[in-house]
Motif scaffolding. Structure first.
Motif, PDB file in Angstrom:
ATOM      1  N   GLU A  55      -4.120   3.703   6.918  1.00  0.00           N
ATOM      2  CA  GLU A  55      -4.252   4.983   6.215  1.00  0.00           C
ATOM      3  C   GLU A  55      -4.723   4.767   4.778  1.00  0.00           C
ATOM      4  O   GLU A  55      -5.621   5.467   4.293  1.00  0.00           O
ATOM      5  CB  GLU A  55      -2.905   5.707   6.226  1.00  0.00           C
ATOM      6  N   PHE A  56      -4.127   3.793   4.115  1.00  0.00           N
ATOM      7  CA  PHE A  56      -4.477   3.491   2.721  1.00  0.00           C
ATOM      8  C   PHE A  56      -5.921   2.995   2.628  1.00  0.00           C
ATOM      9  O   PHE A  56      -6.712   3.482   1.804  1.00  0.00           O
ATOM     10  CB  PHE A  56      -3.513   2.428   2.191  1.00  0.00           C
ATOM     11  N   ASP A 111       2.968  -3.155   7.260  1.00  0.00           N
ATOM     12  CA  ASP A 111       2.955  -1.932   8.049  1.00  0.00           C
ATOM     13  C   ASP A 111       1.499  -1.578   8.357  1.00  0.00           C
ATOM     14  O   ASP A 111       0.767  -1.086   7.488  1.00  0.00           O
ATOM     15  CB  ASP A 111       3.634  -0.801   7.280  1.00  0.00           C
ATOM     16  N   ARG A 165      11.353   5.120   1.331  1.00  0.00           N
ATOM     17  CA  ARG A 165      10.743   4.778   0.040  1.00  0.00           C
ATOM     18  C   ARG A 165      11.682   5.070  -1.127  1.00  0.00           C
ATOM     19  O   ARG A 165      11.524   4.522  -2.221  1.00  0.00           O
ATOM     20  CB  ARG A 165       9.419   5.527  -0.152  1.00  0.00           C
ATOM     21  N   ARG A 169       0.447   2.199   7.792  1.00  0.00           N
ATOM     22  CA  ARG A 169       0.305   2.519   6.370  1.00  0.00           C
ATOM     23  C   ARG A 169      -0.926   1.837   5.781  1.00  0.00           C
ATOM     24  O   ARG A 169      -1.664   2.428   4.984  1.00  0.00           O
ATOM     25  CB  ARG A 169       1.565   2.095   5.617  1.00  0.00           C
ATOM     26  N   ASP A 195      -0.659  -5.300   3.827  1.00  0.00           N
ATOM     27  CA  ASP A 195       0.614  -4.631   4.075  1.00  0.00           C
ATOM     28  C   ASP A 195       1.115  -5.042   5.448  1.00  0.00           C
ATOM     29  O   ASP A 195       0.318  -5.185   6.382  1.00  0.00           O
ATOM     30  CB  ASP A 195       0.478  -3.108   3.997  1.00  0.00           C
ATOM     31  N   THR A 218       0.817  -1.221   0.000  1.00  0.00           N
ATOM     32  CA  THR A 218       0.000   0.000   0.000  1.00  0.00           C
ATOM     33  C   THR A 218       0.849   1.269   0.000  1.00  0.00           C
ATOM     34  O   THR A 218       0.518   2.258   0.641  1.00  0.00           O
ATOM     35  CB  THR A 218      -0.942   0.005   1.215  1.00  0.00           C
ATOM     36  N   GLY A 219       1.944   1.240  -0.741  1.00  0.00           N
ATOM     37  CA  GLY A 219       2.820   2.402  -0.838  1.00  0.00           C
ATOM     38  C   GLY A 219       2.339   3.412  -1.863  1.00  0.00           C
ATOM     39  O   GLY A 219       1.180   3.429  -2.280  1.00  0.00           O
TER      40      GLY A 219
END
Length: 368
Positions: free
Chosen positions: A40-41, A34, A168, A37, A32, A8-9
């Motif tokens: 949030e995604f 994380d 990243r 993250r 993910d 989910t980057g």
């Protein structure tokens, strides 16, 4: 199409925005490691199902396709797991870290009969598609010379963020974190841009790679900054043309620019793609005598996302396939060998060479 998002980057956000714009596509889950993250995604895109491991998502199983947006070195194992579960796979580039792994993914997907595509995003550039059509139609005559470049400046600009402090970007500079440098990251894009646009394939390569010192001791925290920053290639194409291909992250003044020039006996084409748009220009007929280049209008084209969704709906495979991306990976692998041994390599005889991972490189299947 019920789509699972794996990873989910930054790129996942771009992908999901494109997929959600397609009628009939529903993003049903996200994965993910994380959790912050992931939350949030998933909150941003209103995705209910959230998983910390792919195994959990596969056990749930309420999806028919997945987009694999994990780091490069994770593509191999995760895509194989998805294929084993009977899921169609849309994988970020590069397909794998080396040709042997990419070929295994290709053959496994083909044997399973699942739709397999790689997100070579610049296939979405309409001028590139139109240039290929003109080459195939013979409008340029015999192709003699090809130039291609991919220029980025994120090592000298903070336009996309600060690589000195953001993981990243830092992982892309470290082979220990799964990066093959600019060659592995965007090299596959410009190789595809050149070969696809010129409607041919590469059969010989001689490459030079360069890693510049970017920090004291060549390291920031856990990241050893040893991946290549720039590369140049001299290539021969299967249609007889000679080519020059290069890419760098040190191109001050060029945020993200791809350029392709195709020179033929009857005329020439130039494709330029930048963040703010794309252009196609040509020089034909009487204009050859005065070197006048004219803009060429280009219709819109379907995106990779649209074509993947349609392929899943119909069960009919579309491009760019895993096999095509694997063949591009072979060029990248041999470019690394070429740099090490300082000699030209023939892709058609590559079974005699060793890949950087000490895995045998099977003979290339040429796909135009």
């Amino acid at each position: 199409m019920r789509l699972l998002v794996l990873g989910t980057g930054v790129m996942a956000k771009n992908q999901v925005a494109n997929f959600l714009a397609i009628d009939g596509v529903e993003v049903v889950g996200a994965v993910d490691t994380d959790l912050v993250r992931l939350a949030e995604f998933a909150d941003h895109f209103h995705i209910e199902k959230r998983f910390q491991t792919l195994e959990e998502a596969i056990a749930w199983g309420e999806f028919d396709s997945a987009t694999n947006v994990t780091p490069d070195r994770i593509h191999h194992a995760t895509s194989l797991a998805l294929i084993a579960a009977g899921k169609h796979v849309f994988c970020e580039k590069p397909l794998a870290e080396n040709y042997a792994d990419a070929l295994e993914m290709t053959e496994t997907a083909e044997a399973a009969g699942v739709v397999n595509m790689v997100n070579l995003t610049y296939r979405n550039v309409a001028p590139l598609q139109r240039a290929r059509e003109m080459v195939l139609a013979g409008e340029l005559g015999t192709i003699r010379h090809v130039e291609a470049s991919y220029l980025q400046s994120w090592l000298v600009s903070r336009a996309w963020g600060d690589w000195r402090t953001e993981s990243r970007w830092l992982w892309r500079l470290s082979t220990g974190h799964g990066s093959n440098g600019v060659l592995g990251d965007v090299g596959i894009h410009i190789l595809d841009f050149a070969a696809y646009g010129a409607a041919t394939d590469i059969d010989h390569v001689f490459a030079r790679l360069k890693t510049f010192n970017k920090a004291p001791g060549g390291q920031i925290g856990e990241y050893l900054l040893d991946a290549n920053d720039s590369f140049t290639m001299s290539v021969d194409f299967t249609n007889g043309a000679l080519g020059v291909i290069h890419a760098t992250r040190w191109a001050t003044g060029h945020l993200n620019e791809l350029k392709l020039r195709i020179y033929g006996e009857k005329g020439s084409l130039e494709v330029i793609h930048r963040p703010d748009g794309s252009d196609l220009r040509g020089c034909f007929g009487e204009d050859i005598e005065t070197a006048i280049w004219r803009d060429i209008e280009v219709p819109a084209v379907l995106t990779n996302y649209q074509r993947f969704a349609e392929a899943v709906r119909t069960g009919k495979q579309d491009d760019p396939t895993f096999r095509h991306a694997a063949n591009l990976q072979k060029v990248i692998d041999l470019a690394i060998v070429s740099e090490k041994e300082r000699r030209e390599l023939n892709l058609l005889e590559a079974s005699e060479q060793d890949s950087p991972a000490d895995k045998r490189i099977p003979p290339l299947t040429v796909v135009v």
